[in-house]
Design an enzyme around this catalytic site. Structure first.
Site, PDB file in Angstrom:
ATOM      1  N   GLU A  17      -5.311  -1.466  12.710  1.00  0.00           N
ATOM      2  CA  GLU A  17      -5.488  -0.897  11.370  1.00  0.00           C
ATOM      3  C   GLU A  17      -4.465   0.216  11.142  1.00  0.00           C
ATOM      4  OE1 GLU A  17     -10.172  -1.589  10.493  1.00  0.00           O
ATOM      5  OE2 GLU A  17      -9.769   0.225  11.617  1.00  0.00           O
ATOM      6  N   ASP A  41     -10.427   7.478   6.580  1.00  0.00           N
ATOM      7  CA  ASP A  41      -8.971   7.588   6.719  1.00  0.00           C
ATOM      8  C   ASP A  41      -8.260   8.479   5.695  1.00  0.00           C
ATOM      9  OD1 ASP A  41      -9.908   5.391   8.084  1.00  0.00           O
ATOM     10  OD2 ASP A  41      -8.598   3.949   7.100  1.00  0.00           O
TER      11      ASP A  41
HETATM   12  C1  FRU Z   1      -9.831   2.187   9.139  1.00  0.00           C
HETATM   13  C2  FRU Z   1     -10.317   1.274   8.029  1.00  0.00           C
HETATM   14  C3  FRU Z   1      -9.162   0.602   7.335  1.00  0.00           C
HETATM   15  C4  FRU Z   1      -9.723   0.299   5.980  1.00  0.00           C
HETATM   16  C5  FRU Z   1     -10.628   1.485   5.738  1.00  0.00           C
HETATM   17  C6  FRU Z   1     -11.864   1.154   4.964  1.00  0.00           C
HETATM   18  O1  FRU Z   1     -10.719   3.188   9.483  1.00  0.00           O
HETATM   19  O2  FRU Z   1     -11.215   0.334   8.548  1.00  0.00           O
HETATM   20  O3  FRU Z   1      -8.650  -0.517   8.006  1.00  0.00           O
HETATM   21  O4  FRU Z   1      -8.729   0.177   5.006  1.00  0.00           O
HETATM   22  O5  FRU Z   1     -10.979   1.994   6.993  1.00  0.00           O
HETATM   23  O6  FRU Z   1     -12.589   2.315   4.692  1.00  0.00           O
END
Ligand code: FRU
Length: 527
Positions: A217, A35
């Site tokens: 998310e 992300d």
């Molecule tokens: C989304 C996610 C988020 C989390 C991060 C962990 O892709 O799963 O929810 O904060 O990646 O790397």
């Protein structure tokens, strides 16, 4: 701390994958990324923090990597900004410029940048088993970061409370900070308010709604004027969902509605079939309900999109992670793995009585390879016709990305298709085609090249496409291992990764089952 998956990758594979490295999309030099985090514009620079594994090319050891850019296209990578340690991994979050020094981390004259991130606690921590929100701050314009000693600042004793996006809200009763975060497994966005970023008060929650089969998310919430009218502001709530997105696996949906400083209320036009209908468990109706949701992107590879804070002139710019959790850890590249999407400017526009996002890639600031990149056929002035025939386009040039822009009247043609990154006879190619009978734009990567590295990778995606005054309008960005399609002036977006075999450099436009008028067609090489 490197993982076993990483260790399993053959060294020769690493060398071969250099040719997939994008020219104009951000990749980390030699690590994994997921992300985008903490997107903020400050001091003349766009800061892109990102989920990274400093020790490997698969997910793990989550920390915030850091890169900066003046134009959102040329990026400079910096050392890891916020690193995991024995007690916590640093999951996704956001950065704000604390202009009023509400946190006390900076001064009134020199505001601190404050990161609000998720502490994903490890077994060694007293908070083990939970995810909570924490702060780190920078007093040197984002280059170095210190964790706040009072962390975490917000906990719900939940194992899946994460991804805080914080913004400044100016309401009737003054200004405050608002946090949107998720209870991922309950498909809920939760809203909190704070005066100082350190103590938070619960306001409300939203969800489940629309695509709710997977975890929610990386939410975001921001206002935009509809068609530029400052008296007609709507709020856009982005909610990423994994799995259960329209193309399968991870994807980003959005809602349009109102936010009054406490609660988000979606417009009726942004809600799909009511939950009751979907709860029937009938997969056909679940599938058709997904088609009614509002998607940021209809492709397989655009996830965790969030927007920059502090961008001047009210511009709203988002970046997504160009990948899908279905196969993310297995992409055939290393030691770098994954890239971001292009930065995309977003606006709201009225479409048939509803309000929809439109997106355009930010491409200003790139030198084009000039006329040499444009094939003679394309230099025709005025419209021309193709009937059951094809037109060869300039080849892809290694090291450059290509932007293909087309304005086509499909007329009687049954299909208008671009064969991208193809071999000589298009038996291997990425197909992007308008299917007139179905009224859909199809992005088909089943024969695009290497699809065998994961069983879920081979796929064809499609989205409903309404011709605009009879015209199909496409802006296609092809960059080594990706195809991003902005159709109908950005009302419809599809993004897919592709891994063409060596030597697949041909591009052509093929019109089948009738006649189409090509009103304009340009191909530009970008490097
Ligand atoms: C989304 C996610 C988020 C989390 C991060 C962990 O892709 O799963 O929810 O904060 O990646 O790397």
């Amino acid at each position: 701390m490197s993982s076993s998956l990483d260790a399993a990758l053959p060294e020769t594979a690493h060398a071969e994958t250099t040719r997939f490295r994008p020219a104009i999309h951000f990749t980390a030099q030699d690590t994994w990324l997921n992300d985008p985090n903490g997107l903020v514009y400050y001091g003349g620079l766009y800061h892109l923090f990102f989920q990274t594994n400093p020790y490997g090319s698969v997910w793990g050891n989550m920390s915030w990597g850091h890169a900066t850019s003046t134009d959102l296209l040329h990026w400079t990578e910096h050392p890891v900004a916020i690193a995991c340690d024995d007690s916590e991994e640093i999951f996704s979050g956001s950065v704000v410029v604390d202009y009023g020094n509400t946190s006390g981390f900076g001064t009134a004259d020199e505001p601190a940048l404050v990161a609000i991130y998720t502490s994903a606690y490890k077994d060694a921590s007293e908070h083990r088993g939970t995810q909570a929100q924490s702060l780190a701050y920078s007093t040197d314009a984002g280059m170095t970061w210190r964790k706040y000693h009072g962390n975490p600042v917000l906990t719900r004793n939940s194992a899946h409370f994460r991804d805080p996006k914080v913004f400044r809200y100016e309401g009737d009763s003054g200004a405050c900070w608002i946090m949107v975060a998720v209870e991922a497994q309950h498909q809920k966005v939760v809203f909190y308010r704070s005066a100082d970023l350190k103590s938070w008060e619960f306001l409300s929650d939203f969800g489940p709604a629309n695509a709710d089969a997977g975890e929610w998310e990386c939410p975001d919430l921001f206002p935009l004027p509809v068609d530029g009218d400052p008296d007609n502001l709507r709020w856009v709530l982005i909610v990423n969902v994994n799995p259960g997105a329209v193309a399968g696996g991870s994807g980003g949906q959005y809602f349009v509605g109102q936010f009054d400083g406490v609660r988000f209320v979606p417009d009726a036009g942004s809600l799909a079939a009511p939950a009751g209908v979907r709860a029937l468990g009938d997969s056909a109706s679940a599938e058709s309900a997904l088609q009614e949701c509002l998607w940021l992107d209809w492709g397989r590879d655009c996830y965790a999109s969030v927007s920059f804070s502090n961008v001047p002139d009210g511009r709203r710019i988002i970046i997504g992670w160009m990948n899908n959790w279905d196969y993310a850890n297995h992409l055939p590249t290393a030691p770098w793995r994954s890239s971001m999407t292009l930065a995309r400017g977003v606006r709201l526009t009225a479409v048939d009585g509803s309000t929809r996002l439109v997106q355009q890639p930010v491409l200003a600031g790139l030198g084009s390879a000039g006329d040499a990149a444009v094939a003679p056929e394309l230099l025709r002035t005025g419209a021309f016709e193709l009937q059951d025939s094809e037109l060869r386009l300039p080849d892809t040039v290694p090291g450059s990305a290509q932007v293909i822009e087309a304005d086509i009247l499909p007329e009687s043609a049954e299909s208008v298709a671009f064969h991208l990154s193809a071999n000589a006879d298009s038996s291997s190619a990425t197909m992007l085609g308008y299917d007139a009978a179905a009224g859909r734009l199809v992005l088909d990567r089943r024969l695009s090249g290497d699809t065998a590295f994961h069983e879920k990778f081979s796929s064809a995606e499609s989205a409903p496409l309404v011709l605009d005054g009879g015209a199909l309008k496409l802006r296609i960005v092809v960059d080594h291992c990706s195809v991003e399609v902005f159709a109908q002036d950005g009302k419809l977006v599809l993004t897919d990764l592709v891994f063409p075999h060596e030597g697949q450099v041909r591009n052509r436009l093929v019109v089948g089952g009738g006649r189409a008028i090509i009103r304009s067609l340009t191909v530009t090489a970008l490097n």
